[in-house]
Write a protein that holds these residues in place. Structure first.
Motif, PDB file in Angstrom:
ATOM      1  N   GLY A 150      -1.121   3.133  -8.047  1.00 41.94           N
ATOM      2  CA  GLY A 150      -0.983   4.276  -8.388  1.00 41.94           C
ATOM      3  C   GLY A 150       0.857   4.407  -8.041  1.00 41.94           C
ATOM      4  O   GLY A 150       1.476   3.469  -7.248  1.00 41.94           O
ATOM      5  N   ASP A 151       1.698   5.509  -8.876  1.00 40.93           N
ATOM      6  CA  ASP A 151       3.017   5.520  -8.408  1.00 40.93           C
ATOM      7  C   ASP A 151       3.217   6.164  -7.223  1.00 40.93           C
ATOM      8  O   ASP A 151       4.074   5.432  -6.400  1.00 40.93           O
ATOM      9  CB  ASP A 151       3.847   6.243  -9.453  1.00 40.93           C
ATOM     10  CG  ASP A 151       3.036   7.630  -9.989  1.00 40.93           C
ATOM     11  OD1 ASP A 151       1.969   7.949  -9.012  1.00 40.93           O
ATOM     12  OD2 ASP A 151       3.676   8.376 -10.892  1.00 40.93           O
ATOM     13  N   GLY A 152       2.525   7.076  -6.611  1.00 42.66           N
ATOM     14  CA  GLY A 152       2.713   7.616  -5.176  1.00 42.66           C
ATOM     15  C   GLY A 152       2.432   6.312  -4.257  1.00 42.66           C
ATOM     16  O   GLY A 152       3.005   6.115  -3.201  1.00 42.66           O
ATOM     17  N   GLU A 153       1.303   5.602  -4.639  1.00 48.61           N
ATOM     18  CA  GLU A 153       0.990   4.525  -3.795  1.00 48.61           C
ATOM     19  C   GLU A 153       2.113   3.588  -3.273  1.00 48.61           C
ATOM     20  O   GLU A 153       2.244   2.863  -2.454  1.00 48.61           O
ATOM     21  CB  GLU A 153      -0.170   3.853  -4.502  1.00 48.61           C
ATOM     22  CG  GLU A 153      -0.617   2.428  -3.367  1.00 48.61           C
ATOM     23  CD  GLU A 153      -1.727   1.864  -4.148  1.00 48.61           C
ATOM     24  OE1 GLU A 153      -2.286   1.997  -5.473  1.00 48.61           O
ATOM     25  OE2 GLU A 153      -2.332   0.970  -3.491  1.00 48.61           O
ATOM     26  N   PHE A 180       2.012   5.091 -14.152  1.00 49.56           N
ATOM     27  CA  PHE A 180       3.249   5.877 -13.738  1.00 49.56           C
ATOM     28  C   PHE A 180       3.078   7.025 -14.202  1.00 49.56           C
ATOM     29  O   PHE A 180       3.547   7.529 -15.345  1.00 49.56           O
ATOM     30  CB  PHE A 180       4.401   4.984 -14.219  1.00 49.56           C
ATOM     31  CG  PHE A 180       5.699   5.517 -13.431  1.00 49.56           C
ATOM     32  CD1 PHE A 180       5.740   6.294 -12.390  1.00 49.56           C
ATOM     33  CD2 PHE A 180       6.855   5.074 -13.988  1.00 49.56           C
ATOM     34  CE1 PHE A 180       6.870   6.696 -12.001  1.00 49.56           C
ATOM     35  CE2 PHE A 180       8.174   5.093 -13.693  1.00 49.56           C
ATOM     36  CZ  PHE A 180       8.107   6.122 -12.538  1.00 49.56           C
ATOM     37  N   ASN A 181       2.284   8.070 -13.664  1.00 47.78           N
ATOM     38  CA  ASN A 181       2.184   9.614 -14.345  1.00 47.78           C
ATOM     39  C   ASN A 181       2.963  10.256 -13.408  1.00 47.78           C
ATOM     40  O   ASN A 181       3.013  11.804 -13.738  1.00 47.78           O
ATOM     41  CB  ASN A 181       0.642   9.897 -13.937  1.00 47.78           C
ATOM     42  CG  ASN A 181       0.038   9.902 -12.450  1.00 47.78           C
ATOM     43  OD1 ASN A 181       0.892  10.283 -11.614  1.00 47.78           O
ATOM     44  ND2 ASN A 181      -1.274   9.599 -12.196  1.00 47.78           N
ATOM     45  N   LYS A 182       3.902   9.986 -12.624  1.00 43.95           N
ATOM     46  CA  LYS A 182       5.170  10.978 -12.076  1.00 43.95           C
ATOM     47  C   LYS A 182       4.714  11.749 -11.226  1.00 43.95           C
ATOM     48  O   LYS A 182       5.640  12.663 -10.793  1.00 43.95           O
ATOM     49  CB  LYS A 182       5.836  11.201 -13.146  1.00 43.95           C
ATOM     50  CG  LYS A 182       6.175  10.430 -14.601  1.00 43.95           C
ATOM     51  CD  LYS A 182       6.872   9.236 -14.308  1.00 43.95           C
ATOM     52  CE  LYS A 182       7.222   8.319 -15.535  1.00 43.95           C
ATOM     53  NZ  LYS A 182       6.027   8.006 -16.434  1.00 43.95           N
ATOM     54  N   ILE A 183       3.360  12.008 -10.827  1.00 39.88           N
ATOM     55  CA  ILE A 183       2.865  13.057  -9.845  1.00 39.88           C
ATOM     56  C   ILE A 183       2.073  12.371  -8.765  1.00 39.88           C
ATOM     57  O   ILE A 183       1.243  11.644  -8.916  1.00 39.88           O
ATOM     58  CB  ILE A 183       2.275  14.108 -10.791  1.00 39.88           C
ATOM     59  CG1 ILE A 183       2.762  14.764 -11.978  1.00 39.88           C
ATOM     60  CG2 ILE A 183       1.736  15.137 -10.013  1.00 39.88           C
ATOM     61  CD1 ILE A 183       3.749  15.830 -11.741  1.00 39.88           C
ATOM     62  N   GLN A 184       2.305  12.949  -7.364  1.00 45.04           N
ATOM     63  CA  GLN A 184       1.625  12.562  -6.438  1.00 45.04           C
ATOM     64  C   GLN A 184       0.875  13.944  -5.970  1.00 45.04           C
ATOM     65  O   GLN A 184       1.379  14.931  -6.406  1.00 45.04           O
ATOM     66  CB  GLN A 184       1.983  11.558  -5.382  1.00 45.04           C
ATOM     67  CG  GLN A 184       3.248  12.305  -4.843  1.00 45.04           C
ATOM     68  CD  GLN A 184       4.092  11.202  -3.901  1.00 45.04           C
ATOM     69  OE1 GLN A 184       5.016  10.917  -4.536  1.00 45.04           O
ATOM     70  NE2 GLN A 184       3.554  11.055  -2.874  1.00 45.04           N
ATOM     71  N   GLN A 185      -0.074  13.626  -4.917  1.00 49.18           N
ATOM     72  CA  GLN A 185      -0.878  14.853  -4.224  1.00 49.18           C
ATOM     73  C   GLN A 185       0.133  16.018  -4.124  1.00 49.18           C
ATOM     74  O   GLN A 185      -0.117  17.127  -4.553  1.00 49.18           O
ATOM     75  CB  GLN A 185      -1.613  14.306  -3.168  1.00 49.18           C
ATOM     76  CG  GLN A 185      -2.454  15.459  -2.496  1.00 49.18           C
ATOM     77  CD  GLN A 185      -3.546  14.996  -1.819  1.00 49.18           C
ATOM     78  OE1 GLN A 185      -3.606  13.877  -1.318  1.00 49.18           O
ATOM     79  NE2 GLN A 185      -4.587  15.721  -1.618  1.00 49.18           N
ATOM     80  N   VAL A 242       0.397  10.311 -18.360  1.00 48.03           N
ATOM     81  CA  VAL A 242       0.392  11.874 -17.865  1.00 48.03           C
ATOM     82  C   VAL A 242      -0.674  12.169 -17.005  1.00 48.03           C
ATOM     83  O   VAL A 242      -2.008  11.830 -17.287  1.00 48.03           O
ATOM     84  CB  VAL A 242       0.106  12.729 -19.446  1.00 48.03           C
ATOM     85  CG1 VAL A 242       0.121  14.217 -18.841  1.00 48.03           C
ATOM     86  CG2 VAL A 242       1.449  12.419 -20.224  1.00 48.03           C
ATOM     87  N   LYS A 243      -0.404  12.588 -15.937  1.00 50.87           N
ATOM     88  CA  LYS A 243      -1.481  12.915 -14.775  1.00 50.87           C
ATOM     89  C   LYS A 243      -2.394  14.212 -15.576  1.00 50.87           C
ATOM     90  O   LYS A 243      -1.965  15.091 -16.294  1.00 50.87           O
ATOM     91  CB  LYS A 243      -0.846  13.665 -13.530  1.00 50.87           C
ATOM     92  CG  LYS A 243      -1.726  13.628 -12.452  1.00 50.87           C
ATOM     93  CD  LYS A 243      -1.196  13.328 -11.175  1.00 50.87           C
ATOM     94  CE  LYS A 243      -2.323  13.106 -10.025  1.00 50.87           C
ATOM     95  NZ  LYS A 243      -2.047  12.497  -9.118  1.00 50.87           N
ATOM     96  N   GLY A 244      -3.733  13.898 -15.445  1.00 49.86           N
ATOM     97  CA  GLY A 244      -4.672  14.952 -16.026  1.00 49.86           C
ATOM     98  C   GLY A 244      -4.783  14.991 -17.700  1.00 49.86           C
ATOM     99  O   GLY A 244      -5.350  15.874 -18.261  1.00 49.86           O
TER     100      GLY A 244
HETATM  101 MG   LIG Z   1       0.465   9.513  -9.522  1.00 43.29          MG
END
Ligand SMILES: [Mg+2]
Length: 277
Positions: A150-153, A180-185, A242-244
């Motif tokens: 994950g990107d946040g990872e 690389f969805n550019k969003i994390q939790q 894209v996340k989601g």
């Molecule tokens: Mg992410």
């Protein structure tokens, strides 16, 4: 008449659509879960399991199989769904997602056929993938190891130690894929702890890097077919996603990293996928 390639890509798009339905099916059964990062990875996973990986679902421990590690383990709804669709176990098990003593939990568990590593604690998958790839190299075996991050990872320092080690060992049989969805939790990755310039960082660590649109099935297939990207380096595929993806109400929002899945949410999600059940 469709060309062979277009027919193949169309089949993969249909598999990815079914995968998104199955992700929602599992999360609806559970009542909640990680939809954002499951849906962003769906096209990549469909291409991996229905095009790229050498696997035998009726023989999950086949020694020559390619290894896939979902390091961003919170996206297990996507892994469980693609394993079910591949035939590792029955799709009806998705109706027991998160159930007591179910094979399928919030994160992958090696109890489930086809799962190579129990993950969920972030920043561990790449290092274990290095062990798998190094093991193949030492034993003169030609299976490949692929790890999805994950990107946040990537904010976990352990990834960068692993990246350095994989290049040092020249593990051309190892591929990492960044969803690389550019969003994390907790919000946009850029705002929490930015990764740019991501490709340059990996190159500086000794990896050969490619970037694609992670929802373009043709581009995904071409990127997998081109592996390894260099004869003596590990390969990194940055997939811009894209996340989601596929659920407009959930796209590009950290609020749908993890959320409840009511009957109404489930109905809306299926409607958007073109399945008004
Ligand atoms: Mg992410």
């Amino acid at each position: 008449m469709l060309s062979n390639r277009e027919a193949k890509l169309q089949g993969l798009r249909e598999a990815a659509l079914r995968l998104r339905r199955n992700i929602w099916r599992a999360l609806h059964a559970a009542g909640s879960g990680h939809m954002g990062g499951s849906l962003s990875a769906a096209d990549l996973l469909a291409a991996l399991y229905f095009h790229h990986l050498a696997i035998r679902p009726d023989q999950p421990d086949w020694p020559a199989r390619d290894r896939f590690v979902l390091s961003k383990g919170h996206a297990n709804a996507a892994l469980a769904a693609v394993l079910a669709q591949s035939g590792f176990f029955d799709e009806s098990l998705l109706d027991d997602f998160y159930g007591f003593e179910s094979l399928l939990g919030m994160h992958p568990d090696i109890k489930a056929p086809g799962v190579e590593m129990s993950t969920g604690g972030l920043g561990h998958g790449l290092a274990v993938g290095i062990g798998m790839a190094l093991g193949a190299q030492l034993q003169g075996r030609d299976f490949r190891t692929l790890v999805m991050l994950g990107d946040g990872e990537l904010q976990e320092g352990s990834n960068w130690e692993a990246a350095m080690a994989a290049a040092h060992m020249g593990l051309a049989n190892l591929t990492a894929i960044v969803d690389f969805n550019k969003i994390q939790q907790s919000g946009p990755v850029k705002a929490v702890l930015g990764l740019d310039p991501l490709a340059d960082k990996w190159r500086a660590f000794g990896w050969e890097v490619r970037e694609i649109d992670g929802h373009d099935i043709g581009a995904i297939v071409d990127a997998f077919d081109a592996l390894p990207y260099a004869p003596d380096k590990p390969s990194l595929l940055i997939a811009h996603t894209v996340k989601g993806k596929g659920a407009g109400f959930a796209e590009d929002s950290h609020l749908w990293h993890v959320n409840a899945v009511t009957d109404e949410v489930y109905r809306n999600a299926l409607d958007e996928l073109g399945d008004a059940q």
